[in-house]
Design an enzyme around this catalytic site. Structure first.
Site, PDB file in Angstrom:
ATOM      1  CE  LYS A 120      -3.794   1.870   2.533  1.00  0.00           C
ATOM      2  NZ  LYS A 120      -4.804   1.259   4.203  1.00  0.00           N
ATOM      3  CD  GLU A 158      -7.736   3.181   5.411  1.00  0.00           C
ATOM      4  OE1 GLU A 158      -7.133   3.883   6.404  1.00  0.00           O
ATOM      5  OE2 GLU A 158      -6.956   2.514   4.448  1.00  0.00           O
TER       6      GLU A 158
END
Length: 626
Positions: free
Chosen positions: A93, A198
């Site tokens: 990521k 998120e």
């Protein structure tokens, strides 16, 4: 067949032209730096899905390429970190949307090879096969392997095919990183319906469980994961989740806490960790120490016959600066939201790294209240993604998420000024338009340069792209009517369109960055805007004064040409004298002097302009009865 979408005005699901997904399972995925999860809503409740053994819902975000070409993902890949680190890829990521230049400072922290054939291109990872040949993988391909594993897991759970998903990303992911995440989903066989921040997903997971008494509350979401940190200030009102502000660091997380332990041990014990295998091994020991010190006061491990010791006090002394960086982001988020700490009703803890006692205590001290970690911090993001997926499936009609853009988006105007069209912390999706015109007579082209940042001068901001609006009908300066629209979609992807209204000519571009902002740039852009606010204001004032003065000079010279038949030689001489003084002031850097000279010229020419108007009216009316 009914069709559904999110109505951003009413905060409800409404019928329109969007393809229906009712009755279809849409899953939520947390594609994490350290671990990834997949969740779905079952019997009205979001649940994360465990593997076939039923033991853990966490899938380590690790991909291993075997010598025979087979691929391992998750726990099986994790076991290869020590035996074959050069073919075992972790923290993928952190590579999404990044160039080699972005990662040059930290490339030695990885046990695998990041190729550097061109520092401005997107990174690739080199993996050597059994024949000694290198194969190259992009972070998108690597992320797709993890997503495929999650897709297989949820399909085994549901005993049916899954093709649609909501995937979460850090709030500070830019366009390139978001697009890379979407591309990875597509490569894994998933139609990614939404990219959700998120912190937004996390607050949704907690927000669904809030009582009616909690309506109208303000929440701080503190999300410290394996590789990224975000803090968001959110407001929950009548089922609407609104992000008031966000801040964070794309390169700060639990991995850095592990690295702090490694650095400490290396200094204390003079460890030899030059090879990839050694780096991978000591990293796992450091991670085990971090986890253990969340439950006990000291930790001891053996590393190649040497005793490695660490107390919680020693660890916290090295973790302190990292926690302090997160609290600085919290302070900036509060400032952007125009709120004091006392206005926060709930502090939600998200991410496995928030289990560290020092983190929980310092965050509680900062906000002056106990933190809320009643949900498993590892699962919160995935659960929220599943709930958002259920909303998109048309199964929940009273929830709306409003995300925001973390940095201002705008265009370059005369003098190199930044004109923000979408200010930072604006709600997305959004559409904003603004009218402009030409600055030169007969101008037939206009360059539209798009920038991202908070400084007043575009030179201090980040250029995203540009295009040329052509075929503008030649007209005097100021006459063309040019509208520039910014369209920012729910995934944070920007489309810019420019239209000249009289002719209908138009041009548009979709902004897709070549690579991501480095962690230093992301952290410094907001700080620089605050530190240089006074200087930027002075610079903007000077540029604006010069721009206005140049327009006045142009008008004065045009006035002489158009009215020389009746202006006296003395009047022409006086106007030229005033314009010469103004032109000289424009060449300097004294804003007040420019304004004074401009005022003097205007004072002298104002009566003459009135006389010119009267003469033009008289000429037009000559021979007509009134």
């Amino acid at each position: 067949m009914a069709k559904y979408s999110i109505d951003l005005q009413a905060g409800k699901v409404k019928e329109d032209d969007v393809v229906s997904t009712r009755g279809e399972t849409i899953v939520g995925i947390d594609l994490g730096t350290t671990n990834s999860l997949v969740a779905h809503v079952r019997d009205g409740r979001a649940v994360a899905v465990a593997g076939p053994d039923g033991k853990s819902v966490l899938v380590p975000s690790i991909v291993h390429f075997q010598a025979d070409g087979m691929t391992l993902v998750g726990d099986a890949a994790r076991e290869q970190l020590l035996t074959a680190p050069e073919r075992t890829i972790y923290s993928v990521k952190r590579l999404l949307g990044k160039s080699y230049r972005d990662l040059a400072q930290v490339k030695d922290r990885f046990g695998y090879r990041i190729i550097d054939e061109d520092e401005d291109r997107l990174v690739k990872v080199a993996v050597r096969d059994a024949e000694g040949k290198d194969r190259y993988y992009s972070p998108i391909e690597l992320s797709a392997q993890i997503l495929k594993s999650l897709k297989t897991r949820i399909e085994a759970e549901l005993n049916s095919e899954v093709s649609r998903a909501v995937i979460t990303v850090p709030a500070y992911f830019n366009d390139a990183q978001r697009q890379a995440t979407r591309d990875a989903g597509k490569l894994a066989g998933l139609d990614v319906l939404r990219i959700v921040n998120e912190p937004t997903a996390s607050s949704l997971a907690y927000g669904i469980g809030l009582t009616d008494e909690d309506e109208g509350r303000t929440i701080a979401v503190y999300d410290l994961g394996g590789g990224t940190f975000d803090v968001s200030i959110m407001r929950i009102e009548q089922g609407i989740f609104e992000v008031l502000s966000t801040n964070g660091d794309t390169f700060l997380g639990g991995d850095d806490f592990d690295q702090a332990i490694v650095d400490f041990w290396q200094r204390k014990y003079d460890l030899d960790i030059q090879s990839s295998a050694q780096r991978g091994e000591v990293r796992l020991v450091a991670e085990a120490a971090k986890r253990a010190l969340s439950r006990q006061d000291s930790y001891t491990a053996e590393y190649h016959g040497q005793q490695l010791q660490l107390t919680r006090e020693e660890a916290e002394s090295h973790w302190g600066p990292l926690v302090e960086k997160t609290l600085q982001s919290c302070a900036l988020a509060l400032k952007d939201a125009k709120l004091e700490k006392e206005a926060i009703d709930h502090v939600i803890m998200v991410g496995g790294s928030t289990r560290i006692p020092l983190v929980k205590q310092q965050v509680a001290d900062f906000f002056g209240r106990e933190v809320n970690n009643s949900l498993d911090p590892d699962q919160v993001v995935a659960l929220g993604a599943a709930i958002q997926a259920d909303v998109l499936a048309g199964n929940q009609k009273d929830v709306l998420l409003l995300d925001i853009t973390p940095l201002s988006l705008g265009i370059e105007t005369v003098g190199g000024l930044m004109d923000p069209i979408i200010p930072r912390n604006s709600k997305v999706p959004t559409k904003v338009g603004r009218k402009y015109t030409t600055s030169v007579d007969g101008q037939v082209k206009l360059k539209v340069a798009v920038y991202q940042g908070e400084r007043d001068m575009v030179a201090d901001n980040r250029k995203l792209g540009e295009f040329i609006l052509e075929n503008i009908p030649p007209m005097p300066a100021g006459i063309p009517q040019i509208e520039i629209h910014f369209y920012l979609d729910a995934d944070g992807i920007l489309r810019v369109k420019a239209t000249e209204n009289r002719s209908g000519t138009e041009q548009s571009v979709t902004i897709k960055s070549q690579y991501g902002i480095s962690e230093e740039e992301m952290a410094m852009m907001l700080l620089d805007s605050l530190k240089n606010a006074e200087a930027d204001m002075s610079a903007r004032g000077l540029v604006e004064a010069k721009t206005e003065a140049n327009n006045v000079l142009l008008s004065a010279r045009k006035f002489i040409r158009q009215n020389e038949d009746w202006l006296s030689d003395n009047q022409v001489s006086e106007i030229q004298s005033y314009t010469d003084d103004l032109a000289k002031a424009v060449d300097g850097d004294d804003k007040d002097e420019i304004n004074r000279r401009m005022e003097s010229l205007n004072d002298f020419t104002a009566p003459l302009a009135h006389e010119a108007l009267d003469r033009n009216v008289a000429a037009a009316m000559k021979g007509k009865d009134v």
